[in-house]
Design a protein around this motif. Structure first.
Motif, mmCIF file in Angstrom:
data_model
loop_
_atom_site.group_PDB
_atom_site.id
_atom_site.type_symbol
_atom_site.label_atom_id
_atom_site.label_comp_id
_atom_site.label_asym_id
_atom_site.label_seq_id
_atom_site.Cartn_x
_atom_site.Cartn_y
_atom_site.Cartn_z
ATOM 1 N N ASN A 1 8.733 29.960 -26.999
ATOM 2 C CA ASN A 1 8.426 31.322 -27.436
ATOM 3 C C ASN A 1 7.223 31.372 -28.368
ATOM 4 O O ASN A 1 6.819 32.456 -28.787
ATOM 5 N N GLN A 2 6.626 30.210 -28.679
ATOM 6 C CA GLN A 2 5.340 30.163 -29.352
ATOM 7 C C GLN A 2 4.195 30.064 -28.336
ATOM 8 O O GLN A 2 3.054 29.831 -28.693
ATOM 9 N N ASP A 3 4.541 30.265 -27.036
ATOM 10 C CA ASP A 3 3.571 30.295 -25.942
ATOM 11 C C ASP A 3 2.821 28.982 -25.793
ATOM 12 O O ASP A 3 1.639 28.955 -25.458
ATOM 13 N N SER A 4 3.517 27.868 -26.056
ATOM 14 C CA SER A 4 2.955 26.540 -25.872
ATOM 15 C C SER A 4 3.684 25.836 -24.730
ATOM 16 O O SER A 4 4.832 26.164 -24.419
ATOM 17 N N PRO A 5 3.052 24.834 -24.087
ATOM 18 C CA PRO A 5 3.673 24.190 -22.936
ATOM 19 C C PRO A 5 4.950 23.450 -23.290
ATOM 20 O O PRO A 5 5.072 22.863 -24.366
#
Length: 311
Positions: free
Chosen positions: A57-61
């Protein structure tokens, strides 16, 4: 690999490129990942893939891989951001290794978890320990991860970590916490690929239904900076057309920073995709200039290769 980021200045967003990117903290935030959510729960007969790619949810892979047979987790890869008690922000890239027996020693850069076996509901819930070095400080990482895999190829769960930073005299200097991070991932042969870069960062690629477009490329990258410091970024790029199995582009993005200066990002992306494997190369150069146009800060990844599998 875990690094403590230097303080960064705010950036005003300019969405002028098709390959929009997302950066953590005060950096650019331009894109939203469209990976499919998990379907409704219920009694399931699991026929899982072994490779799952998605995001936090931190938009990281986020990468999850099962062992052969699909009955237990082999490893996971995640990029996290944590707030520290001394005001710093901790940006971290971790490979979480699942073992049947707890190791007698955990070396720097290692993260070990127990109990990676999937339950009858195809779920796992495990606690782990890690060890890192942060400049002059050592760090002890206490972490937890849990998740569930569904028969439609969707997976989801949570991760949390606390890092105790300790000086050379053995005194605690700060505590850093991620809070509860949520992750989602999917397994779909020929459409979702997950793997790592030559910097040991996670990479996830999603193709459209016709395999004519890389709809999402999530990748971690690290860059050494001048005059000092380094960056570790969980990046998100979108919409690369595929032609004869290949994709790529070179492009720039820029925005305003405090004091009237500019920050620019220069990307070079290339890759190729097959039915079960994908590979490629990327480089990113970051340049800050002041109000007069003079260079004040630069970061360079160099040439980074990546490879990923699907299925």
């Amino acid at each position: 690999m875990i690094r403590i980021l230097p303080m960064t200045r705010g950036v005003a967003v300019i969405a002028s490129q098709i390959h929009m990117a997302r950066f953590s903290g005060a950096m650019l935030s331009l894109a939203v990942l469209a990976l499919s959510p998990a379907a409704a729960a219920g009694a399931e007969k699991l026929t899982p893939g072994l490779v799952y790619g998605g995001k936090t949810n931190q938009d990281s892979p986020f990468v999850l891989k099962l062992r052969r047979g699909g009955r237990s987790v082999d490893h996971a890869a995640i990029i996290i951001s944590a707030n520290c008690s001394d005001g710093r922000t901790l940006q971290a890239s971790e490979t979480l290794t699942f073992e049947d027996d707890s190791p007698s020693f955990i070396g720097q850069g290692q993260h070990f978890f127990a109990n990676g076996k999937l339950s009858k509901r195809h779920a796992f819930n495990s606690a782990g320990l890690g060890s890192e070095r942060f400049g002059e400080n050592s760090g002890a990482v206490t972490e937890k991860i849990k998740g569930r895999i569904k028969s439609n190829g969707a997976a989801s769960g949570t991760y949390s970590a606390t890092v105790a930073l300790i000086d050379n005299q053995g005194a605690k200097v700060a505590t850093c916490n991620t809070g509860i991070l949520r992750w989602t991932a999917r397994s779909a042969q020929g459409h979702i690929y997950a793997g790592s870069t030559s910097q040991d960062q996670p990479v996830v690629i999603e193709l459209d239904k016709r395999r004519k477009m890389v709809t999402d490329l999530l990748v971690g990258w690290g860059a050494a900076c001048t005059p000092s410091g380094s960056w570790l970024i969980g990046d998100h790029l979108v919409r690369f057309p595929i032609s004869v199995g290949r994709f790529g582009d070179a492009f720039r993005q820029s925005g305003d920073i405090d004091g009237g200066g500019k920050r620019s990002f220069a990307y070079a992306i290339s890759g190729r995709v097959g039915k079960t494997k994908a590979s490629g190369r990327l480089s990113v150069n970051v340049n800050d200039t002041d109000v007069t146009g003079a260079a004040t800060f630069t970061c360079r990844t160099g040439s980074v290769t990546w490879s990923a599998t699907s299925g």
